[in-house]
Design an enzyme around this catalytic site. Structure first.
Site, mmCIF file in Angstrom:
data_model
loop_
_atom_site.group_PDB
_atom_site.id
_atom_site.type_symbol
_atom_site.label_atom_id
_atom_site.label_comp_id
_atom_site.label_asym_id
_atom_site.label_seq_id
_atom_site.Cartn_x
_atom_site.Cartn_y
_atom_site.Cartn_z
ATOM 1 N N HIS A 53 0.826 -1.197 0.000
ATOM 2 C CA HIS A 53 0.000 0.000 0.000
ATOM 3 C C HIS A 53 0.868 1.258 0.000
ATOM 4 O O HIS A 53 2.097 1.189 0.124
ATOM 5 C CB HIS A 53 -0.932 -0.009 1.211
ATOM 6 C CG HIS A 53 -2.005 -1.055 1.127
ATOM 7 N ND1 HIS A 53 -3.007 -1.188 2.062
ATOM 8 C CD2 HIS A 53 -2.241 -2.019 0.188
ATOM 9 C CE1 HIS A 53 -3.798 -2.184 1.728
ATOM 10 N NE2 HIS A 53 -3.361 -2.707 0.598
ATOM 11 N N GLU A 55 1.385 3.648 2.144
ATOM 12 C CA GLU A 55 2.181 3.917 3.336
ATOM 13 C C GLU A 55 3.467 3.104 3.343
ATOM 14 O O GLU A 55 4.529 3.593 3.771
ATOM 15 C CB GLU A 55 1.363 3.597 4.597
ATOM 16 C CG GLU A 55 0.104 4.442 4.757
ATOM 17 C CD GLU A 55 -1.134 3.804 4.167
ATOM 18 O OE1 GLU A 55 -2.219 3.982 4.744
ATOM 19 O OE2 GLU A 55 -1.011 3.110 3.121
ATOM 20 N N CYS A 78 -5.166 1.029 6.731
ATOM 21 C CA CYS A 78 -5.890 -0.213 7.013
ATOM 22 C C CYS A 78 -5.418 -0.813 8.334
ATOM 23 O O CYS A 78 -4.277 -0.617 8.768
ATOM 24 C CB CYS A 78 -5.725 -1.201 5.872
ATOM 25 S SG CYS A 78 -4.011 -1.687 5.543
ATOM 26 N N CYS A 87 -1.434 -1.327 7.394
ATOM 27 C CA CYS A 87 -0.567 -0.149 7.280
ATOM 28 C C CYS A 87 -0.480 0.622 8.591
ATOM 29 O O CYS A 87 0.527 1.269 8.869
ATOM 30 C CB CYS A 87 -1.081 0.759 6.163
ATOM 31 S SG CYS A 87 -0.881 0.035 4.526
ATOM 32 N N ASP A 203 -23.768 -1.318 -34.340
ATOM 33 C CA ASP A 203 -22.380 -0.892 -34.543
ATOM 34 C C ASP A 203 -21.354 -1.991 -34.342
ATOM 35 O O ASP A 203 -20.168 -1.765 -34.595
ATOM 36 C CB ASP A 203 -22.044 0.261 -33.579
ATOM 37 C CG ASP A 203 -22.986 1.439 -33.732
ATOM 38 O OD1 ASP A 203 -23.370 1.740 -34.881
ATOM 39 O OD2 ASP A 203 -23.331 2.059 -32.710
ATOM 40 N N GLY A 306 -27.380 3.617 -25.923
ATOM 41 C CA GLY A 306 -28.276 4.517 -26.632
ATOM 42 C C GLY A 306 -29.274 5.191 -25.728
ATOM 43 O O GLY A 306 -29.259 5.049 -24.496
ATOM 44 N N THR A 308 -32.474 4.774 -25.146
ATOM 45 C CA THR A 308 -33.494 4.026 -24.397
ATOM 46 C C THR A 308 -32.963 3.541 -23.055
ATOM 47 O O THR A 308 -33.553 3.806 -22.003
ATOM 48 C CB THR A 308 -33.995 2.821 -25.221
ATOM 49 O OG1 THR A 308 -34.530 3.303 -26.462
ATOM 50 C CG2 THR A 308 -35.083 2.078 -24.456
#
Length: 373
Positions: A53, A55, A78, A87, A203, A306, A308
């Site tokens: 992490h 630290e 944490c 940490c 598409d 789209g 909808t």
């Protein structure tokens, strides 16, 4: 009250945290700065899930100079053993004197535990320095921890007169190459990309990351960690050879219980995961779909679809953020609208808070949030 130096060092920690925004998912982006006197002696950020992490990186850089220093961290350290040790424990062992924290851990099961561990070890803590900026780093992670749903960004591209496609469905390309690169980076920030089957049928959208358009230093790595592609297809019309199915990475297709089993088997044979959701009207249960994505540790969803489906998500209050790219072109009144929301009175209108408008190439990028007040 936070001092000018607090803002200076926390700003740097936030800047560092952003370096991991494409690679740390599903973990949060976290930055750490260690200051001895008025000198920065250690810096670090969380780079990838399962790795050290922020630290830990900063403490390694600081070495013995961490003794008696002040650590600035964008997220509460944490306090539990996961794939890495806690940490908070590392900060205690290093002998830091104070930890300045932008925000508590949003997980209600662990929030405050890291702070408590530090304070019980005699380390002074301060919480809330630049909290708004820190929260913006991890909006998806925060929402998943607090609500059990991901943060949903709806990406739309429209002409100056608010149209997204011609009546035939033709839509490529409304915006320019710079906007398309920006969309690629939005995809890279997301754990999942959701679309409707119409985009696939019209598409043959692949919904993948493309190195040539990402323009990021981590592009090659990101291509190996493609976002989950999700197709909402109530009648299971997606062809088994569609690019969204055959492309790199994982694809999930949601359909209704009435969908044909033979089509389901063909898609699964092609590598897709097909999930059939209960539905009283033959439509996909959008809330249930989002809840299933959370079980796969999805923090952020990019909705690329789209009018909808986008309209349905908006009307059901499932969109957290709208990102609209507006091109300097006119497509005419016969073209398709931005969102399919058949309102009949002004009382039905949805208000938005626009937080950012900026030029992207020859287009405009508008960021807005639903106004729920």
């Amino acid at each position: 009250m936070a001092s000018a130096s607090d803002h200076l060092y926390m700003s740097r920690a936030i800047e560092l945290a952003r370096k991991g925004c494409y690679t740390a998912r599903p973990n949060p982006c976290v930055g750490c700065v260690i200051v001895q006197g008025d000198q920065v002696v250690g810096e670090g950020y969380h780079q990838r899930a399962g790795e050290p992490h922020a630290e830990v990186h900063a403490l390694a850089m600081a070495g013995a100079q961490a003794q008696g220093a002040t650590a600035y961290v964008t997220l509460e350290p944490c306090s539990h053993y996961g794939r890495t040790p806690p940490c908070a424990e590392a900060l205690i062992k290093a002998g830091v004197a104070e930890v300045v924290i932008a925000m508590q851990d949003p997980n209600p099961q662990v929030a405050g535990h890291g702070i408590k561990m530090l304070e019980e070890a005699g380390i002074k803590t301060r919480v809330g320095v630049m909290e708004a900026e820190a929260r913006a780093l991890n909006s998806g992670f925060i929402k998943r921890m607090q609500t059990g749903r991901p943060h949903v960004r709806c990406k739309l591209a429209m002409s100056l007169d608010g149209r997204t496609a011609m009546a035939s469905g033709e839509s490529q390309w409304i915006t320019g190459p710079e906007a398309r690169s920006e969309v690629q980076r939005l995809r890279a920030l997301s754990g999942a990309i959701v679309t409707g089957v119409g985009s696939i049928l019209h598409d043959d959208s692949a919904l993948t990351l493309r190195e040539t358009e990402l323009n990021l230093p981590d592009a090659a790595e990101l291509l190996q960690k493609q976002p989950l592609r999700v197709v909402l297809d109530s009648r299971l019309q997606t062809p088994a050879d569609a690019r969204v199915v055959t492309g790199p990475g994982d694809v999930m297709i949601f359909c209704s219980v009435e969908a044909a089993k033979a089509r389901k088997q063909a898609l699964e044979a092609a590598g897709a995961e097909v999930l059939m959701l209960d539905s009283h009207d033959g439509r996909i249960n959008l809330e249930q779909m989002l809840e299933i994505l959370v079980t796969k540790d999805i923090n952020d969803v990019l909705l690329e679809t789209g009018a909808t489906l986008a309209g349905a998500m908006m009307q059901q209050g499932l969109v957290d953020e709208l990102i609209v790219f507006m091109a300097p072109t006119l497509m005419g009144s016969g073209a398709r609208p931005l969102l399919e929301m058949p309102f009949t009175s002004m009382s039905e209108k949805l208000n938005l808070n626009i937080t950012d408008i900026r030029a992207v190439g020859n287009d405009w990028k508008i960021t807005a949030f639903p106004n729920n007040d």
